[in-house]
Write an enzyme that holds these catalytic residues in place. Sequence first.
Site, short mmCIF file in Angstrom:
data_model
loop_
_atom_site.label_atom_id
_atom_site.label_comp_id
_atom_site.label_asym_id
_atom_site.label_seq_id
_atom_site.Cartn_x
_atom_site.Cartn_y
_atom_site.Cartn_z
N SER A 54 0.83 -1.09 -0.01
CA SER A 54 0.38 0.26 -0.02
C SER A 54 0.80 1.44 0.20
O SER A 54 0.67 2.23 0.08
CB SER A 54 -0.65 0.07 1.51
OG SER A 54 -0.12 0.13 2.06
N LYS B 50 0.32 4.29 7.17
CA LYS B 50 0.58 5.74 5.68
C LYS B 50 0.95 6.48 5.73
O LYS B 50 1.46 6.83 6.25
CB LYS B 50 -0.84 6.08 6.06
CG LYS B 50 -2.26 4.51 6.09
CD LYS B 50 -2.15 3.57 4.39
CE LYS B 50 -2.84 1.74 5.13
NZ LYS B 50 -2.35 1.31 3.57
#
EC number: 3.4.21.89
Length: 284
Positions: free
Chosen positions: A90, A145
């Site tokens: 990701s 993230k």
Amino acid sequence: MTLNFPLLLVIAVAVCGALALVDLVLFAPRRRAAISSYEGQVNEPDPAVLEKLNKEPLLVEYGKSFFPVLFIVLVLRSFLVEPFQIPSGSMKPTLEVGDFILVNKFAYGIRLPVLDTKVIPIGDPQRGDVMVFRYPSEPNINYIKRVVGLPGDTVRYTKEKRLYVNGELVAEKLVGEEPGTLGSVTLYQEKLGQAEHLIRKEMSRYRIEPDRQWTIPAGHYFMMGDNRDNSNDSRYWNDPKIPKDLLGMVPDRNIVGKAFAVWMSWPDPKMSNLPNFSRVGVIH
């Protein structure tokens, strides 16, 4: 069931410390008294007898041996630096599957282990930081993230895959293409705050969704992966247990730390791959 390693480490330190303390207060004085009594009864003490009288219980011996090591690990891991392994793509191309990273645990404040209560505020996350945090829906799972939205910000992501923060289009520059799972992947250089980094978009992969906009509440952050079309992030989280206005938001209490370096890469399967250090460096 996810293993709560911080809790296990705290318990191990507490048990080993308790054994060392009990020995200091209770068992050690008894051993000294027994040795003194024996030496008063004989002219020439037998070294073997002295060794036996001075021998610590096995459990105490192990506890005293492990305590300093576990205590140092606890301090380092809880307050300074903690290692993590990247399990998914990701954050590609910034982080690859199998990267081992280091996370600064004090950049955003000193927190108590296990309780995660901030006791000494030091700094706040900045737009563009790569941050490790506990997933709001399952706090035992760590996510990584990039910080896109700060408290008070308005974030908009369009169906054309463009990002706006507080009404301003986030600057991005075409870098090139690379092979992807569904055709080619386009790489862009994006600037968020002071951070310049690469992001990945699969321009041939269209999502049937409208433009979406979020306003970030106080004490919360909006997170996105650099692999924009392959990231489970603030744009898509949906949990009925979380109030609607907080969906997708990461509360400050869930912050683990700031990722700052890759120190090794070792992709799965481990048995058929060797560790490599070609990706060692600072995380941007």
